[in-house]
Scaffold this motif. Structure first.
Motif, PDB file in Angstrom:
ATOM      1  N   LEU A  98       0.829  -1.206   0.000  1.00  0.00           N
ATOM      2  CA  LEU A  98       0.000   0.000   0.000  1.00  0.00           C
ATOM      3  C   LEU A  98       0.863   1.256   0.000  1.00  0.00           C
ATOM      4  O   LEU A  98       0.511   2.275  -0.616  1.00  0.00           O
ATOM      5  CB  LEU A  98      -0.931  -0.007   1.213  1.00  0.00           C
ATOM      6  CG  LEU A  98      -2.052  -1.067   1.184  1.00  0.00           C
ATOM      7  CD1 LEU A  98      -2.809  -1.077   2.509  1.00  0.00           C
ATOM      8  CD2 LEU A  98      -3.012  -0.798   0.023  1.00  0.00           C
ATOM      9  N   LEU A 122      -5.304   7.023   1.395  1.00  0.00           N
ATOM     10  CA  LEU A 122      -5.998   6.208   0.396  1.00  0.00           C
ATOM     11  C   LEU A 122      -7.508   6.373   0.460  1.00  0.00           C
ATOM     12  O   LEU A 122      -8.240   5.606  -0.195  1.00  0.00           O
ATOM     13  CB  LEU A 122      -5.627   4.736   0.600  1.00  0.00           C
ATOM     14  CG  LEU A 122      -4.140   4.398   0.504  1.00  0.00           C
ATOM     15  CD1 LEU A 122      -3.911   2.929   0.828  1.00  0.00           C
ATOM     16  CD2 LEU A 122      -3.602   4.730  -0.877  1.00  0.00           C
ATOM     17  N   ILE A 176      -9.010   0.168  -4.949  1.00  0.00           N
ATOM     18  CA  ILE A 176      -7.900  -0.775  -4.796  1.00  0.00           C
ATOM     19  C   ILE A 176      -8.379  -2.178  -5.138  1.00  0.00           C
ATOM     20  O   ILE A 176      -9.370  -2.666  -4.571  1.00  0.00           O
ATOM     21  CB  ILE A 176      -7.336  -0.752  -3.362  1.00  0.00           C
ATOM     22  CG1 ILE A 176      -6.837   0.659  -3.004  1.00  0.00           C
ATOM     23  CG2 ILE A 176      -6.205  -1.753  -3.213  1.00  0.00           C
ATOM     24  CD1 ILE A 176      -6.347   0.803  -1.595  1.00  0.00           C
ATOM     25  N   ALA A 232      -6.308  -1.233   4.266  1.00  0.00           N
ATOM     26  CA  ALA A 232      -6.920  -0.234   3.379  1.00  0.00           C
ATOM     27  C   ALA A 232      -8.229   0.297   3.954  1.00  0.00           C
ATOM     28  O   ALA A 232      -8.564   1.481   3.783  1.00  0.00           O
ATOM     29  CB  ALA A 232      -7.149  -0.845   2.001  1.00  0.00           C
ATOM     30  N   ALA A 258     -10.607   3.259   1.984  1.00  0.00           N
ATOM     31  CA  ALA A 258     -10.500   2.953   0.552  1.00  0.00           C
ATOM     32  C   ALA A 258     -11.666   2.084   0.104  1.00  0.00           C
ATOM     33  O   ALA A 258     -12.308   1.384   0.910  1.00  0.00           O
ATOM     34  CB  ALA A 258      -9.180   2.256   0.274  1.00  0.00           C
ATOM     35  N   ILE A 317     -12.543  -1.193  -1.851  1.00  0.00           N
ATOM     36  CA  ILE A 317     -11.715  -2.375  -2.085  1.00  0.00           C
ATOM     37  C   ILE A 317     -12.452  -3.386  -2.961  1.00  0.00           C
ATOM     38  O   ILE A 317     -13.631  -3.683  -2.750  1.00  0.00           O
ATOM     39  CB  ILE A 317     -11.323  -3.030  -0.743  1.00  0.00           C
ATOM     40  CG1 ILE A 317     -10.714  -1.982   0.202  1.00  0.00           C
ATOM     41  CG2 ILE A 317     -10.323  -4.149  -0.978  1.00  0.00           C
ATOM     42  CD1 ILE A 317     -10.545  -2.442   1.610  1.00  0.00           C
TER      43      ILE A 317
END
Length: 586
Positions: free
Chosen positions: A365, A375, A380, A397, A402, A404
């Motif tokens: 990351l 992030l 991601i 994350a 984030a 994901i």
């Protein structure tokens, strides 16, 4: 003549009678009776002729300027009697002490003879058909019999001492304390004599290294028949069926000045271990090989140079080595360059997960983020999101907010990852690439399915592809659209390790030929900047201890269960990291 002989002798004057005794004579006679000296009388002294003067004062001798009173006469005579009696008592005590010392010497010689006889019996019994377990039991029985024999002798010695005069008691109490100290030493060594002449703990026919190991074990309070170490070992490349659990009656010692000995609290059991045991993949193990590439434990012994560098016995550390392994054991020898300090309060199994799995996710990351920005809101994608590193990426994350995405291989994995808030795609790139091509801010390829081609196409123009070695993904043991997994086919095809060359080619592409791509090699990263690794490890420990991060542990197992764990890992069904936690009783 002694003072007693001069003072106490047969009466020189026989004409004296009880009726003619003075007060001084009567007091003196009474004292003599109380002292129980026997028929003794005071030698006739020229300076005191009290009995001849009917109680009157004694005549003054030439040179005396004052008369001596009757009380002074009594006191002087009493002092003489007491001094003589004391000297007689010392004589008698000296005689008793001499006889007592002879008796004690004979007892010790008898005891030594019996001890040697028992040792010879023990050696002959160990040479018989008894197995290792019976050796331990027979040794324990021998210890108990010796201890009981010494206890009986000690009680007999106490009884004899109680009947002796005070000064003799003091002397024997000193010898008895030595006797008790010897017994205590016997106890603390679990039945192993500290006297090398007995041959209990040091076998004179063993090598110098084994002698060193045994002596070190003896200092640690453990005997030769106590299991000091245990590990899992494989002698030639093979599967889980080739793994053997080994028990040792010694603990390792540093051979090189840079080495340290670690008592293992927890170690990992990973797909990487399975590949190393089979002899396939990029990393190669030297056989015989003990799996367990990451571990947590406490330093129990230090080489000279390692000590000079600041490592100390009692330090709690993590160790990391992707080629030598050794962690699936109770004690392991590690080079000091591969160890790092760890928090003393963090759970050992959770700390073992951080060493490689969560550290790889964290560094991936870090490589993927742009200009060190958070992030939050970034897209991601993680290939094989169900793998230990995949789940670690998801957990870290999510801490930054984030979005994901992950690939999964079956419905069970899909369901579990969805429960974590992850949008899931099928494992095969042909089923998801057209949906995300050019849209991902960060793609972390954890499998190297097609030499990172599909993952690179999913990255946006300003995004970043982070490639790992794929050594922790169960993809290596599954069939896929490109053929069989590495174990079933490509590793053995034409006698060539295809996985090794495929991985090397993929790594070369990621490093030099593909734009917006970075390649993560954790071993190289640690070697190039160990201080950064140490600081990042502290940060991950902080997240765990604060409750913000909970490492995913599939199961905690014992050393004997490691072969079964390898079989389970090769099915690809393990949910999280399997951790081996050696037990003191195992």
């Amino acid at each position: 003549q002694t003072n007693a002989d001069r003072v106490f002798s047969k009466p020189a004057v026989t004409g004296s009678s009880k009726t003619n005794q003075t007060n001084a004579d009567r007091v003196l006679t009474k004292i003599i009776k109380e002292l129980k000296i026997g028929e003794l009388a005071v030698h006739e002294m020229k300076s005191d002729e009290v009995s001849e003067f009917d109680g009157k004062s004694a005549p003054v001798l030439p040179g005396n300027t004052s008369e001596e009173s009757e009380d002074d006469q009594v006191a002087r005579r009493v002092d003489a009697v007491v001094a003589a009696a004391e000297e007689i008592r010392k004589k008698k005590n000296a005689e008793k002490s001499a006889s007592w010392s002879v008796r004690r010497k004979k007892e010790r010689e008898t005891e030594a003879t019996e001890g040697r006889d028992e040792e010879e019996d023990a050696v002959s019994s160990r040479a018989s058909k008894q197995d290792e377990v019976e050796k331990v039991h027979s040794s324990n029985k021998s210890v108990k019999s010796k201890k009981s024999l010494k206890s009986v002798r000690k009680s007999q010695s106490l009884e004899k001492i109680l009947d002796t005069p005070e000064e003799l008691k003091k002397e024997d109490s000193r010898s008895l304390s030595t006797f008790e100290t010897s017994d205590d030493t016997f106890d603390m060594n679990n039945g192993s004599h500290t006297d090398l002449e007995d041959g209990d703990t040091v076998d004179m026919n063993t090598s110098e290294e084994e002698d060193t190991r045994t002596l070190r074990s003896m200092r640690n309070g453990k005997g030769k028949n106590t299991i000091m170490n245990k590990d899992v070992i494989i002698h030639v490349p093979g599967g889980p069926e080739s793994l053997v659990v080994r028990k040792m009656y010694y603990s390792p010692v540093p051979k090189e000045p840079e080495e340290v000995i670690i008592e293992v609290e927890a170690s990992t059991v990973t797909v990487r271990d399975c590949l190393l045991c089979r002899g396939i993949g990029v990393d190669k193990a030297k056989f015989p090989f003990t799996p367990g590439c990451e571990l947590v434990g406490t330093i129990t012994d230090v080489g000279k140079f390692a000590q000079h560098e600041g490592w100390r016995i009692g330090d709690r550390v993590v160790a990391f080595d992707h080629s030598k392994g050794g962690g699936n054991a109770k004690c392991v020898k590690v080079h000091m360059k591969n160890i790092f300090m760890i928090s003393i309060t963090i759970d050992a199994a959770e700390a073992a997960c951080l060493v490689d799995v969560y550290m790889s996710a964290y560094k991936a990351l870090q490589l993927g983020r742009k200009d060190g920005l958070p992030l939050t809101g970034k897209k991601i994608l993680v290939t094989d999101g169900f793998s230990p590193i995949g789940q670690a990426v998801v957990a870290l994350a999510k801490l930054e907010g984030a979005n994901i995405y992950a690939t999964t291989s079956d419905s069970n994995e899909h369901e579990y990852m969805s429960s974590l808030g992850v949008k899931c795609f099928p494992f095969s790139p042909s089923k998801w690439l057209h949906k995300v091509a050019g849209l991902m801010d960060i793609v972390i390829d954890n499998t190297c399915v097609d030499s990172y081609e599909s993952s690179w196409e999913a990255v946006s123009s300003e995004g970043m592809l982070v490639c790992t070695t794929g050594m922790n993904s169960s993809y290596n043991f599954r069939r896929d659209e490109f053929g069989e997994g590495c174990v079933g086919g490509c590793a053995d095809a034409f006698g060539v390790n295809v996985l090794k060359y495929r991985s090397k080619w993929a790594a070369m592409k990621a490093k030099y030929l593909m734009s917006n791509t970075k390649f993560l090699d954790l071993t190289e990263s640690i070697t190039s900047d160990p201080k950064a690794y140490q600081q990042q490890l502290k940060y991950l420990c902080f997240l765990v201890e604060s409750g913000a991060l909970v490492p995913k542990i599939a199961e905690r197992i014992q050393i004997e269960e490691v072969p079964d764990a390898h079989r389970y890992l090769e099915t690809g069904k393990s949910n999280g990291t399997i951790v081996c936690v050696p037990s003191d009783k195992s």
